[in-house]
Design a protein around this motif. Structure first.
Motif, PDB file in Angstrom:
ATOM      1  N   CYS A  32      18.078 -39.153 -18.074  1.00  0.00           N
ATOM      2  CA  CYS A  32      17.368 -39.261 -19.343  1.00  0.00           C
ATOM      3  C   CYS A  32      18.356 -39.524 -20.471  1.00  0.00           C
ATOM      4  O   CYS A  32      19.322 -38.792 -20.657  1.00  0.00           O
ATOM      5  CB  CYS A  32      16.579 -37.996 -19.653  1.00  0.00           C
ATOM      6  N   GLY A  34      17.337 -40.001 -23.796  1.00  0.00           N
ATOM      7  CA  GLY A  34      16.685 -39.807 -25.088  1.00  0.00           C
ATOM      8  C   GLY A  34      17.649 -39.120 -26.048  1.00  0.00           C
ATOM      9  O   GLY A  34      18.766 -38.756 -25.662  1.00  0.00           O
ATOM     10  N   THR A  35      17.206 -38.912 -27.275  1.00  0.00           N
ATOM     11  CA  THR A  35      18.065 -38.281 -28.290  1.00  0.00           C
ATOM     12  C   THR A  35      18.625 -36.950 -27.791  1.00  0.00           C
ATOM     13  O   THR A  35      19.824 -36.688 -27.876  1.00  0.00           O
ATOM     14  CB  THR A  35      17.266 -38.045 -29.582  1.00  0.00           C
ATOM     15  N   CYS A  36      17.760 -36.107 -27.232  1.00  0.00           N
ATOM     16  CA  CYS A  36      18.208 -34.777 -26.796  1.00  0.00           C
ATOM     17  C   CYS A  36      19.153 -34.894 -25.619  1.00  0.00           C
ATOM     18  O   CYS A  36      20.108 -34.129 -25.503  1.00  0.00           O
ATOM     19  CB  CYS A  36      17.022 -33.914 -26.408  1.00  0.00           C
ATOM     20  N   GLY A  37      18.867 -35.846 -24.732  1.00  0.00           N
ATOM     21  CA  GLY A  37      19.736 -36.041 -23.581  1.00  0.00           C
ATOM     22  C   GLY A  37      21.135 -36.436 -24.020  1.00  0.00           C
ATOM     23  O   GLY A  37      22.136 -35.864 -23.562  1.00  0.00           O
ATOM     24  N   CYS A  68      12.987 -40.402 -23.356  1.00  0.00           N
ATOM     25  CA  CYS A  68      12.562 -39.003 -23.374  1.00  0.00           C
ATOM     26  C   CYS A  68      11.388 -38.768 -22.435  1.00  0.00           C
ATOM     27  O   CYS A  68      10.439 -39.522 -22.399  1.00  0.00           O
ATOM     28  CB  CYS A  68      12.150 -38.602 -24.790  1.00  0.00           C
ATOM     29  N   GLN A  69      11.485 -37.698 -21.631  1.00  0.00           N
ATOM     30  CA  GLN A  69      10.427 -37.366 -20.671  1.00  0.00           C
ATOM     31  C   GLN A  69       9.612 -36.165 -21.126  1.00  0.00           C
ATOM     32  O   GLN A  69       8.763 -35.700 -20.393  1.00  0.00           O
ATOM     33  CB  GLN A  69      11.046 -36.978 -19.319  1.00  0.00           C
ATOM     34  N   GLY A  70       9.968 -35.602 -22.271  1.00  0.00           N
ATOM     35  CA  GLY A  70       9.264 -34.423 -22.736  1.00  0.00           C
ATOM     36  C   GLY A  70       9.802 -33.111 -22.181  1.00  0.00           C
ATOM     37  O   GLY A  70       9.164 -32.067 -22.304  1.00  0.00           O
ATOM     38  N   PHE A  71      10.987 -33.139 -21.555  1.00  0.00           N
ATOM     39  CA  PHE A  71      11.607 -31.901 -21.039  1.00  0.00           C
ATOM     40  C   PHE A  71      12.919 -31.654 -21.757  1.00  0.00           C
ATOM     41  O   PHE A  71      13.919 -31.278 -21.154  1.00  0.00           O
ATOM     42  CB  PHE A  71      11.889 -32.004 -19.543  1.00  0.00           C
ATOM     43  N   CYS A  72      12.912 -31.862 -23.057  1.00  0.00           N
ATOM     44  CA  CYS A  72      14.168 -31.914 -23.806  1.00  0.00           C
ATOM     45  C   CYS A  72      15.006 -30.645 -23.661  1.00  0.00           C
ATOM     46  O   CYS A  72      16.232 -30.700 -23.686  1.00  0.00           O
ATOM     47  CB  CYS A  72      13.880 -32.195 -25.266  1.00  0.00           C
ATOM     48  N   GLU A  75      17.702 -30.713 -20.866  1.00  0.00           N
ATOM     49  CA  GLU A  75      18.734 -31.751 -20.871  1.00  0.00           C
ATOM     50  C   GLU A  75      20.128 -31.193 -20.589  1.00  0.00           C
ATOM     51  O   GLU A  75      20.389 -30.062 -20.958  1.00  0.00           O
ATOM     52  CB  GLU A  75      18.743 -32.450 -22.234  1.00  0.00           C
ATOM     53  N   LEU A  77      19.144 -34.213 -18.045  1.00  0.00           N
ATOM     54  CA  LEU A  77      18.106 -34.243 -17.024  1.00  0.00           C
ATOM     55  C   LEU A  77      18.370 -35.384 -16.042  1.00  0.00           C
ATOM     56  O   LEU A  77      18.612 -36.504 -16.467  1.00  0.00           O
ATOM     57  CB  LEU A  77      16.798 -34.518 -17.763  1.00  0.00           C
TER      58      LEU A  77
ATOM     59  N   ARG B  64       9.591 -36.662 -28.263  1.00  0.00           N
ATOM     60  CA  ARG B  64      10.441 -36.344 -29.407  1.00  0.00           C
ATOM     61  C   ARG B  64      10.296 -37.412 -30.480  1.00  0.00           C
ATOM     62  O   ARG B  64      10.264 -38.586 -30.185  1.00  0.00           O
ATOM     63  CB  ARG B  64      11.911 -36.289 -28.957  1.00  0.00           C
TER      64      ARG B  64
HETATM   65  S1  FES Z   1      15.197 -36.526 -24.766  1.00  0.00           S
HETATM   66 FE1  FES Z   1      15.232 -36.383 -22.614  1.00  0.00          FE
HETATM   67  S2  FES Z   1      13.480 -35.252 -22.128  1.00  0.00           S
HETATM   68 FE2  FES Z   1      13.386 -35.484 -24.262  1.00  0.00          FE
END
Ligand code: FES
Lengths: 118, 187
Positions: A32, A34-37, A68-72, A75, A77, B64
């Protein structure tokens, strides 16, 4: 931009290798991004996966990014899709755990139970 | 985000989510002023988002918020006396430009710019174009790379190494200069 000739040579070599293996990937790894990842270190996780595969001389595993998969909160992930098996999702995968998952799960065929989530 | 290259990687994900097919990422460094720009050909910003795209709660999706990454970027840029501008009317793609003063005491290090760009180039389905300097020169065009690969996976380690080399050679002078102008010198 760098000349593409060398890249074309690489392409031909990759094709040859894949043909020897019947042209199929044995597994797909999804990281993943995404931003959090990214904030949690997903780029280093991905790098560790690629470096471990390279060190083990494995060339028939595809490593791809996902949004993002919604499991931030889990991370970094990582999802492992072995051919003919349900995908397994691992959470909080730092570089060290990533290398372990590659060796034990992808190469060894055993899920690393204590790192699995969901 | 630990370093500035991760912010660039993060805004490059927004373009993937927006469904862009071609994204131009520009990097330049003049004295200690670092500029990142990202221009995509996605659908652009819907009117309410366009009004204040770096608001952290601003989102066009259910996971997010897109605005989280942009808000973090803005905070990082403004901490150095720099700024972020986001432009994108509906239908015209989005352009994000971030300016940082690397010599500022609060500037994060540039980090692994090559790693960030390779990750985006391989990870996202759009064709990434990387431009360097001003006036910008193209140092990587993934449309040409994909054509040369003719169906062979970008994720293959040897392909990835080639990308790292191509960008590494092109960006080495900038990385070196960035380390030199950073507050406190090389780090
Ligand atoms: S940023 Fe990876 S699950 Fe939300």
């Amino acid at each position: 931009m760098k000349s593409l000739d060398e890249l074309r040579k690489i392409r031909d070599q990759v094709r040859k290798d894949l043909e020897l293996r019947g042209g199929q990937h044995r597994a797909k790894v999804v990281v993943c991004m995404g931003t959090c990842g990214i904030a949690a270190g997903a780029r280093e996780t991905m790098k560790a996966i690629l470096d471990t595969l390279e060190a083990e001389k494995v060339t028939d595993v595809a490593v791809v990014a996902a949004g993002c998969q919604g499991f931030c909160e889990q991370e970094p992930l990582v999802e492992i899709h072995l051919r003919d098996a349900a995908p397994v999702r691992y959470g909080h995968v730092d570089a060290e755990k990533a290398a372990r998952i590659v060796r034990e799960h992808i190469l060894g065929g055993h899920t690393v139970d204590e790192l699995v989530f969901g | 985000m630990r370093d500035l290259s991760l912010h660039l990687l993060d805004i490059l994900e927004n373009s993937a989510k927006a469904g862009a097919t071609r994204v131009v990422a520009g990097v330049s460094l003049e004295n200690d002023i670092l500029t990142f720009s990202v221009q995509d050909n996605g659908p652009g910003l819907p009117a309410p988002v366009a009004a204040d795209p770096t608001h952290p709660y601003c989102t066009t999706r259910t996971e997010r918020p897109v605005g989280l990454g942009l808000a973090l970027l803005r905070a990082a840029a403004e901490a150095t006396g720099g700024s972020v501008t986001v432009a994108g009317a509906a239908g015209r793609g989005v352009r994000v430009e971030a300016v940082f003063h690397l010599g500022h005491v609060d500037a994060r290090p540039l980090g692994d710019l090559v790693g960030a760009l390779v990750t985006a180039a391989v990870g996202w389905p759009y064709d990434l174009v990387v431009e360097l300097g001003r006036p910008p020169g193209v140092v990587l065009d993934m449309a040409e790379v994909r054509r040369a690969l003719d169906g062979v996976s970008l994720a293959h380690p040897s392909v990835r190494r080639w990308l790292e080399q191509a960008l590494g050679e092109a960006l080495a002078p900038l990385q070196e200069q960035a380390a030199g102008v950073a507050f406190g010198g090389t780090r």
